[in-house]
Design a protein around this motif. Structure first.
Motif, mmCIF file in Angstrom:
data_model
loop_
_atom_site.group_PDB
_atom_site.id
_atom_site.type_symbol
_atom_site.label_atom_id
_atom_site.label_comp_id
_atom_site.label_asym_id
_atom_site.label_seq_id
_atom_site.Cartn_x
_atom_site.Cartn_y
_atom_site.Cartn_z
ATOM 1 N N ARG A 1 -4.026 13.788 73.215
ATOM 2 C CA ARG A 1 -2.865 13.821 74.100
ATOM 3 C C ARG A 1 -1.888 14.898 73.675
ATOM 4 N N GLY A 2 -1.710 15.039 72.350
ATOM 5 C CA GLY A 2 -0.809 16.078 71.847
ATOM 6 C C GLY A 2 -1.286 17.470 72.207
ATOM 7 N N ILE A 3 -2.598 17.691 72.115
ATOM 8 C CA ILE A 3 -3.168 18.990 72.462
ATOM 9 C C ILE A 3 -2.997 19.266 73.950
ATOM 10 N N ALA A 4 -3.245 18.232 74.771
ATOM 11 C CA ALA A 4 -3.101 18.399 76.225
ATOM 12 C C ALA A 4 -1.648 18.722 76.586
ATOM 13 N N TRP A 5 -0.688 18.009 75.964
ATOM 14 C CA TRP A 5 0.722 18.272 76.263
ATOM 15 C C TRP A 5 1.129 19.667 75.802
ATOM 16 N N SER A 6 0.625 20.072 74.611
ATOM 17 C CA SER A 6 0.939 21.415 74.113
ATOM 18 C C SER A 6 0.394 22.486 75.052
ATOM 19 N N ARG A 7 -0.823 22.261 75.562
ATOM 20 C CA ARG A 7 -1.413 23.218 76.501
ATOM 21 C C ARG A 7 -0.612 23.264 77.799
ATOM 22 N N GLU A 8 -0.216 22.086 78.293
ATOM 23 C CA GLU A 8 0.575 22.025 79.516
ATOM 24 C C GLU A 8 1.911 22.743 79.339
ATOM 25 N N ARG A 9 2.507 22.583 78.180
ATOM 26 C CA ARG A 9 3.789 23.235 77.905
ATOM 27 C C ARG A 9 3.627 24.750 77.876
ATOM 28 N N ARG A 10 2.553 25.231 77.275
ATOM 29 C CA ARG A 10 2.310 26.683 77.238
ATOM 30 C C ARG A 10 2.101 27.226 78.645
ATOM 31 N N ILE A 11 1.370 26.484 79.467
ATOM 32 C CA ILE A 11 1.166 26.905 80.856
ATOM 33 C C ILE A 11 2.510 26.983 81.582
ATOM 34 N N GLY A 12 3.353 25.976 81.369
ATOM 35 C CA GLY A 12 4.656 25.960 82.023
ATOM 36 C C GLY A 12 5.521 27.141 81.641
ATOM 37 N N TYR A 13 5.581 27.446 80.360
ATOM 38 C CA TYR A 13 6.393 28.584 79.921
ATOM 39 C C TYR A 13 5.821 29.906 80.434
ATOM 40 N N ALA A 14 4.495 30.023 80.450
ATOM 41 C CA ALA A 14 3.879 31.247 80.971
ATOM 42 C C ALA A 14 4.202 31.429 82.450
ATOM 43 N N CYS A 15 4.158 30.344 83.210
ATOM 44 C CA CYS A 15 4.495 30.417 84.641
ATOM 45 C C CYS A 15 5.958 30.792 84.842
ATOM 46 N N ALA A 16 6.847 30.185 84.052
ATOM 47 C CA ALA A 16 8.277 30.487 84.189
ATOM 48 C C ALA A 16 8.564 31.947 83.865
ATOM 49 N N ILE A 17 7.920 32.480 82.835
ATOM 50 C CA ILE A 17 8.131 33.894 82.472
ATOM 51 C C ILE A 17 7.580 34.807 83.559
ATOM 52 N N ALA A 18 6.453 34.435 84.156
ATOM 53 C CA ALA A 18 5.905 35.242 85.252
ATOM 54 C C ALA A 18 6.849 35.241 86.453
ATOM 55 N N VAL A 19 7.526 34.103 86.686
ATOM 56 C CA VAL A 19 8.491 34.037 87.783
ATOM 57 C C VAL A 19 9.621 35.046 87.578
ATOM 58 N N LEU A 20 10.001 35.305 86.333
ATOM 59 C CA LEU A 20 11.048 36.289 86.056
ATOM 60 C C LEU A 20 10.752 37.619 86.738
ATOM 61 N N PHE A 21 9.529 38.084 86.593
ATOM 62 C CA PHE A 21 9.162 39.387 87.151
ATOM 63 C C PHE A 21 9.023 39.321 88.676
ATOM 64 N N ALA A 22 8.456 38.223 89.169
ATOM 65 C CA ALA A 22 8.299 38.093 90.620
ATOM 66 C C ALA A 22 9.654 38.019 91.309
ATOM 67 N N TRP A 23 10.592 37.251 90.752
ATOM 68 C CA TRP A 23 11.915 37.107 91.360
ATOM 69 C C TRP A 23 12.757 38.372 91.199
ATOM 70 N N SER A 24 12.615 39.056 90.077
ATOM 71 C CA SER A 24 13.339 40.326 89.913
ATOM 72 C C SER A 24 12.884 41.315 90.974
#
Length: 309
Positions: free
Chosen positions: A14-37
């Motif tokens: 469960r810890g590994i799954a949550w860590s992976r989900e968190r990394r995906i979330g941060y990667a998506c949020a950072i990608a939004v920075l460039f798309a929204w800019s």
């Protein structure tokens, strides 16, 4: 068996799954920075390309619809209940972009950055407290305070140079409110990124394009084909399909507070890019504001990262 305690062996998984989900979330949020800019810069650029705000919206909806059609074959038709669909369309499909496109007719990209993604962390935080029972922790208040200080500096450096831009600023604020409500709704109703994105892309064009064609002012015939194609691709594919999916996926993975605090970096990125690309200069106060917003964003990321460990 029902009622049996979970095995200790499942905790690391469960810890590994949550860590992976968190990394995906941060990667998506950072990608939004460039798309929204890019959305801010492209929308401001469109105001000088002889097309009306209604025309830019038409290109957005047409481009998104064309891309969504083959995606339906992969993911199937979204099945939001009618009232939820109407709420998503009113906020994400029509409210946010239409207010934004009209705002860029009065105000520069730096204003759009401050008033659109810049105000989003505060609006979503307020809605979270009011409707989801979220609390304002000291760490969260600190990160938002640093972001707010940066926004004030950025605004003080750019707002005085454009008298009369307050009309655009009000439209930008209305657009940010629309997106904040959409953020609340996807959390409240548990709408997935694919379902939300396809719903916006599939229903916007059939509703909007006939109204635009018969009733709304247009100068699209005077626009160069290259400019039309660019706006069709960026507004329809990148700003609607890609950015909409990435933002919603980030919210479902790491939550709205972390996502919207990260996207608060968009104003600084857009303002820095608008300097050479659009001839909208940034002074020392503006540069200091960009630095403060970046610091506030990092405080939020570190806080959420530490809490998840």
């Amino acid at each position: 068996m029902a009622g049996e305690a979970p095995s200790p062996d499942t905790a690391p998984a469960r810890g590994i799954a949550w860590s992976r989900e968190r990394r995906i979330g941060y990667a998506c949020a950072i990608a939004v920075l460039f798309a929204w800019s890019g959305f801010l810069l492209s929308s401001r650029l469109s105001s000088g390309q002889a097309m009306t705000a209604w025309d830019v919206a038409a290109l957005r909806y047409a481009g998104a619809f064309l891309v969504a059609l083959p995606l339906v074959g992969v993911f199937g038709l979204p099945r939001l209940p009618p009232l939820r669909l109407l709420a998503v369309l009113a906020t994400a499909a029509f409210g946010f972009p239409l207010f934004a496109y009209h705002g860029f007719g009065f105000a520069p990209a730096s204003h759009g950055g401050v008033m659109l993604p810049g105000t989003l962390p505060f609006l979503t935080a307020a809605l979270g407290v009011a409707f989801l029972g979220e609390s304002w922790t000291r760490a969260r208040i600190l990160s938002l305070a640093v972001v707010a200080a940066g926004m004030v500096l950025l605004a003080s450096d750019t707002f005085g140079a454009y008298p009369g831009a307050w009309r655009g600023d009000l439209l930008f604020l209305a657009g940010s409110c629309s997106w904040a409500i959409y953020t609340l709704l996807i959390r409240l109703w548990g709408i997935s990124a694919v379902e939300a994105t396809l719903s916006v892309a599939l229903w916007s064009a059939p509703i909007y394009l006939p109204v635009w064609w018969f009733l709304l002012p247009s100068s699209i015939g005077a626009v160069a084909p290259g400019a039309l194609l660019y706006q069709l691709i960026y507004q329809g594919v990148i700003a609607t399909i890609l950015a909409g999916f990435l933002f919603t996926r980030a919210v479902t993975a790491i939550g709205a507070p972390a996502t919207t605090t990260i996207t608060a970096l968009v104003p600084g990125m857009a303002a820095l890019a608008a300097w050479p690309l659009l001839g909208e200069p940034l002074g020392l106060a503006g540069l200091a504001g960009v630095a403060l917003v970046s610091a506030g964003m990092m405080l939020s990321v570190f806080r959420f990262g530490a809490r998840a460990r």
